[in-house]
Design a protein around this motif. Structure first.
Motif, PDB file in Angstrom:
ATOM      1  N   ALA A   1       3.036  20.114   2.136  1.00 52.37           N
ATOM      2  CA  ALA A   1       3.565  20.984   3.359  1.00 52.37           C
ATOM      3  C   ALA A   1       3.397  20.116   4.601  1.00 52.37           C
ATOM      4  O   ALA A   1       4.202  20.120   5.552  1.00 52.37           O
ATOM      5  CB  ALA A   1       2.656  22.023   3.270  1.00 52.37           C
TER       6      ALA A   1
ATOM      7  N   ASP B   1      -5.530  12.605   7.424  1.00 49.25           N
ATOM      8  CA  ASP B   1      -5.660  12.702   5.956  1.00 49.25           C
ATOM      9  C   ASP B   1      -6.530  11.572   5.570  1.00 49.25           C
ATOM     10  O   ASP B   1      -6.484  10.430   5.970  1.00 49.25           O
ATOM     11  CB  ASP B   1      -4.225  12.710   5.275  1.00 49.25           C
ATOM     12  CG  ASP B   1      -4.352  13.447   3.790  1.00 49.25           C
ATOM     13  OD1 ASP B   1      -5.012  12.825   3.274  1.00 49.25           O
ATOM     14  OD2 ASP B   1      -3.231  14.117   3.477  1.00 49.25           O
TER      15      ASP B   1
ATOM     16  N   ALA C   1     -10.765  15.905   7.746  1.00 44.85           N
ATOM     17  CA  ALA C   1     -11.358  16.861   8.600  1.00 44.85           C
ATOM     18  C   ALA C   1     -12.702  17.580   8.093  1.00 44.85           C
ATOM     19  O   ALA C   1     -12.420  18.138   6.732  1.00 44.85           O
ATOM     20  CB  ALA C   1     -10.182  17.902   8.735  1.00 44.85           C
TER      21      ALA C   1
ATOM     22  N   ASP D   1      -0.622  25.323  -0.437  1.00 49.88           N
ATOM     23  CA  ASP D   1      -1.846  25.883  -1.412  1.00 49.88           C
ATOM     24  C   ASP D   1      -2.980  26.405  -0.766  1.00 49.88           C
ATOM     25  O   ASP D   1      -3.829  26.873  -1.436  1.00 49.88           O
ATOM     26  CB  ASP D   1      -2.394  24.622  -2.255  1.00 49.88           C
ATOM     27  CG  ASP D   1      -1.192  24.477  -3.412  1.00 49.88           C
ATOM     28  OD1 ASP D   1       0.012  24.952  -3.464  1.00 49.88           O
ATOM     29  OD2 ASP D   1      -1.495  23.573  -4.385  1.00 49.88           O
TER      30      ASP D   1
ATOM     31  N   ALA E   1       4.734  23.425  -5.476  1.00 48.83           N
ATOM     32  CA  ALA E   1       5.561  22.341  -4.892  1.00 48.83           C
ATOM     33  C   ALA E   1       6.753  23.241  -4.023  1.00 48.83           C
ATOM     34  O   ALA E   1       7.154  22.718  -3.126  1.00 48.83           O
ATOM     35  CB  ALA E   1       5.868  21.087  -5.403  1.00 48.83           C
TER      36      ALA E   1
HETATM   37  C1  LIG Z   1      -0.465  17.392 -12.311  1.00 45.72           C
HETATM   38  C2  LIG Z   1       0.386  18.412 -11.039  1.00 45.72           C
HETATM   39  C3  LIG Z   1       1.860  18.684 -11.741  1.00 45.72           C
HETATM   40  C4  LIG Z   1       2.307  19.630 -10.860  1.00 45.72           C
HETATM   41  N1  LIG Z   1       3.667  19.959 -11.078  1.00 45.72           N
HETATM   42  C5  LIG Z   1       4.464  20.669 -10.365  1.00 45.72           C
HETATM   43  C6  LIG Z   1       5.806  20.884 -10.404  1.00 45.72           C
HETATM   44  O1  LIG Z   1       6.342  20.269 -11.551  1.00 45.72           O
HETATM   45  N2  LIG Z   1       6.348  21.991  -9.682  1.00 45.72           N
HETATM   46  C7  LIG Z   1       5.799  22.364  -8.518  1.00 45.72           C
HETATM   47  O2  LIG Z   1       6.526  23.226  -8.130  1.00 45.72           O
HETATM   48  N3  LIG Z   1       4.506  22.283  -8.480  1.00 45.72           N
HETATM   49  C8  LIG Z   1       3.712  21.273  -9.038  1.00 45.72           C
HETATM   50  N4  LIG Z   1       2.506  21.028  -8.997  1.00 45.72           N
HETATM   51  C9  LIG Z   1       1.707  21.586  -7.675  1.00 45.72           C
HETATM   52  C10 LIG Z   1       1.987  20.894  -6.465  1.00 45.72           C
HETATM   53  O3  LIG Z   1       2.241  19.625  -6.382  1.00 45.72           O
HETATM   54  C11 LIG Z   1       1.227  21.777  -5.218  1.00 45.72           C
HETATM   55  O4  LIG Z   1       1.257  23.079  -5.145  1.00 45.72           O
HETATM   56  C12 LIG Z   1       1.625  21.093  -3.914  1.00 45.72           C
HETATM   57  O5  LIG Z   1       1.317  19.700  -3.915  1.00 45.72           O
HETATM   58  C13 LIG Z   1       0.790  21.893  -2.758  1.00 45.72           C
HETATM   59  O6  LIG Z   1       1.258  21.273  -1.697  1.00 45.72           O
HETATM   60  P1  LIG Z   1      -0.059  21.384  -0.261  1.00 45.72           P
HETATM   61  O7  LIG Z   1       0.922  20.461   0.778  1.00 45.72           O
HETATM   62  O8  LIG Z   1      -0.228  22.537  -0.251  1.00 45.72           O
HETATM   63  O9  LIG Z   1      -1.000  20.525  -0.959  1.00 45.72           O
HETATM   64  P2  LIG Z   1      -1.178  18.963  -1.175  1.00 45.72           P
HETATM   65  O10 LIG Z   1       0.204  18.265  -1.763  1.00 45.72           O
HETATM   66  O11 LIG Z   1      -2.239  18.986  -2.335  1.00 45.72           O
HETATM   67  O12 LIG Z   1      -1.687  17.848   0.076  1.00 45.72           O
HETATM   68  C14 LIG Z   1      -3.003  18.364   0.548  1.00 45.72           C
HETATM   69  C15 LIG Z   1      -3.150  17.109   1.527  1.00 45.72           C
HETATM   70  O13 LIG Z   1      -4.274  17.253   2.431  1.00 45.72           O
HETATM   71  C16 LIG Z   1      -5.194  16.455   2.464  1.00 45.72           C
HETATM   72  N5  LIG Z   1      -6.561  16.944   2.586  1.00 45.72           N
HETATM   73  C17 LIG Z   1      -7.218  17.682   1.655  1.00 45.72           C
HETATM   74  N6  LIG Z   1      -8.480  17.912   2.304  1.00 45.72           N
HETATM   75  C18 LIG Z   1      -8.651  17.313   3.503  1.00 45.72           C
HETATM   76  C19 LIG Z   1      -9.264  17.362   4.686  1.00 45.72           C
HETATM   77  N7  LIG Z   1     -10.520  18.090   4.528  1.00 45.72           N
HETATM   78  N8  LIG Z   1      -8.879  16.770   5.747  1.00 45.72           N
HETATM   79  C20 LIG Z   1      -7.560  16.080   5.787  1.00 45.72           C
HETATM   80  N9  LIG Z   1      -6.735  16.162   4.880  1.00 45.72           N
HETATM   81  C21 LIG Z   1      -7.199  16.749   3.596  1.00 45.72           C
HETATM   82  C22 LIG Z   1      -5.239  15.488   0.969  1.00 45.72           C
HETATM   83  O14 LIG Z   1      -5.438  14.047   0.837  1.00 45.72           O
HETATM   84  C23 LIG Z   1      -3.491  16.106   0.578  1.00 45.72           C
HETATM   85  O15 LIG Z   1      -2.844  14.753   1.149  1.00 45.72           O
HETATM   86  C24 LIG Z   1       1.580  20.105  -9.684  1.00 45.72           C
HETATM   87  C25 LIG Z   1       0.563  19.838  -9.453  1.00 45.72           C
HETATM   88  C26 LIG Z   1      -0.199  19.095 -10.116  1.00 45.72           C
HETATM   89  C27 LIG Z   1      -1.718  18.572 -10.032  1.00 45.72           C
END
Ligand SMILES: Cc1cc2nc3c(=O)[nH]c(=O)nc-3n(C[C@H](O)[C@H](O)[C@H](O)COP(=O)(O)OP(=O)(O)OC[C@H]3O[C@@H](n4cnc5c(N)ncnc54)[C@H](O)[C@@H]3O)c2cc1C
Length: 440
Positions: free
Chosen positions: A12, A35, A77, A307, A326
């Motif tokens: 995101a 990050d 953060a 998430d 995702a």
């Molecule tokens: C093995 C696996 C397979 C998956 N397969 C699928 C799929 O096939 N299809 C699908 O739709 N979804 C899939 N997912 C789920 C999907 O990857 C997640 O829902 C998606 O990554 C969420 O995006 P996000 O941006 O919310 O979080 P994330 O992509 O997890 O990004 C969060 C970011 O925040 C950073 N962060 C964390 N804490 C802090 C902090 N305190 N300060 C600064 N930065 C921080 C992290 O380093 C990371 O870069 C899968 C997940 C996994 C683990």
């Protein structure tokens, strides 16, 4: 110039920053991504990284290369104080800095949900980060390399035993991919017989893969069993002390590798260290247009997606929230960038609405399952759809090309089965040389 701080550069956060770069005029706002990792991880590729089908560096997107107009701050953060408009950041040298902002975007994702099972923290590994996927891959490859040199017996059997705890999406994909890797490896190790491999998948509920319909789940379970997997349903893990996995059904397994994929939990920076409103799950409460707060209690200049946010799911009806995946995180990031740019220019933001395209999961090379509405596709066609979908979905042409070329290479040359487990101890050889020379 307005300052926009994005906390988390994953799905995101990356798409928000990318979208803002495309939309904002020079000098309109400064965009900063915080990050600890200098890359966005394409998590759906982690099971294939663990199976050696995708090179680890191709499954991540370097932020400095692809966000050219964004300032990247390498740091974690630790708190978001919206009243003071600051994000507290722990920098790589351990020092703390307060980043002030005009707009904050909270996209820190989720963390692995771990239950207090004895031995779990010491012996198990997750599958949510690139380093975990690489370590899992190397653990399996090393186990095979070493097992062939051992006599048949408990120690050899232990190395060839893998236990996955959690049969959700990530668990089933990781499990299926590792099973496929192990089957492929047996070809190179004729001294190991197939019955020495033991792959256990454990889940507390009465089914695996809750994302698909009951008949499809049953098909996946039987399919994995037909490939030699042992599936334990209605079963919990009670201990993993010293690698001995004790199950609530009385089974005890000496495992060389224990992978924990039992779900996700709210990120502590969101659930515990912010004055932004959160729900009972610890997720940031947002309005349909991704601004934080509710219609009755709006919070200005704060946004969240992915998430770590409770986003109303307008496509599913009142009271529903988008599921953490995702598919939503990408689209929410894009919508958030458009809405934030609109608000900066005095226009009205639009609500986020997306109807799920369905579920697609890999179960190992040549095996998969796809479900969308009444349509279910199984086996090889589903696996082809899986690869096609994800190569189109991974951001940037540069990454698409690297991943596709890797797959093409493997089609003709097979998997690369070299373990780089020793990379985790890079100084051992040098230190041994240095100490033996000093001793001499
Ligand atoms: C093995 C696996 C397979 C998956 N397969 C699928 C799929 O096939 N299809 C699908 O739709 N979804 C899939 N997912 C789920 C999907 O990857 C997640 O829902 C998606 O990554 C969420 O995006 P996000 O941006 O919310 O979080 P994330 O992509 O997890 O990004 C969060 C970011 O925040 C950073 N962060 C964390 N804490 C802090 C902090 N305190 N300060 C600064 N930065 C921080 C992290 O380093 C990371 O870069 C899968 C997940 C996994 C683990």
């Amino acid at each position: 110039m307005r300052k926009i701080v994005i906390v988390g550069g994953g799905y995101a956060g990356f798409y928000t920053a990318w979208g803002l770069e495309k939309r904002l005029r020079r000098g309109e706002a400064e965009v900063i991504v915080v990050d600890p990792a200098p890359y966005m991880t394409y998590q759906p590729f982690l099971p294939e990284v663990a199976a050696g089908s995708i090179e680890a560096r191709h499954a991540i997107v370097p932020l400095h290369r692809h966000l050219r107009r964004t300032r990247i701050v390498s740091g974690r953060a630790t708190a978001i104080d919206h009243a003071a408009r600051t994000v507290r950041v722990e920098l790589p040298d351990g020092s703390m800095a307060d980043l002030s902002y005009d707009e904050v975007v909270v996209t820190a994702g989720a963390v692995t949900r771990v239950f207090p099972v004895p031995g779990i923290a010491e012996k198990a590994i997750g599958l949510k980060r690139i380093e975990e996927a690489v370590a899992v891959r190397d653990a399996v490859l090393t186990a095979f390399d070493e097992a062939v040199s051992l006599r048949r017996g408990p120690e050899r059997q232990r190395r060839l035993t893998v236990v996955f705890i959690g049969g959700g999406f990530a668990g089933v994909e990781g499990f299926g991919e590792l099973l496929s890797l192990a089957t492929a490896l047996s070809k190179y190790h004729p001294d190991l017989s197939r019955d020495e491999l033991a792959f256990h998948l454990v889940d507390a509920s009465d089914h695996i893969l809750p994302e698909v319909t009951p008949p499809a789940r049953v098909w996946v379970e039987r399919h994995l069993q037909s490939r030699g997997a042992i599936v334990h349903l209605n079963t919990t893990v009670t201990s993993v002390v010293d690698g001995r996995v004790e199950l609530s059904n009385g089974v005890s397994i000496d495992a060389g590798l224990v992978v924990w994929t039992a779900g996700i939990a709210a990120n502590p920076v969101v659930s515990r260290h912010t004055d932004l409103p959160t729900d009972e799950r610890g997720l940031v409460i947002v309005r349909p247009d991704l601004r934080v707060g509710t219609e009755d209690e709006p919070i200005d200049h704060a946004w969240a997606a992915g998430d770590d946010a409770a986003v109303p799911d307008l496509a599913s009806g009142a009271g529903a929230y988008t599921i953490p995946n995702a598919q939503h995180a990408v689209r929410q990031g894009k919508r958030l960038a458009k809405n934030l740019a609109a608000v900066i220019r005095g226009r009205t933001p639009k609500a986020y609405r997306h109807r799920s395209l369905g579920t697609i999961a890999t179960l190992g090379i040549g095996h998969g399952i796809f479900q969308s509405g009444p349509i279910t596709i199984k086996g090889l066609p589903a696996w082809i759809i899986h690869r096609g979908y994800h190569v189109l979905a991974v951001p940037t042409w540069e990454r698409k090309t690297r991943v596709s070329l890797g797959w093409l290479g493997a089609l003709f040359l097979g998997r690369d089965i070299a373990s780089l487990a020793s990379v985790q101890r890079p100084r051992d050889a040098f230190r041994d040389d240095a100490t033996s020379r000093r001793a001499a």
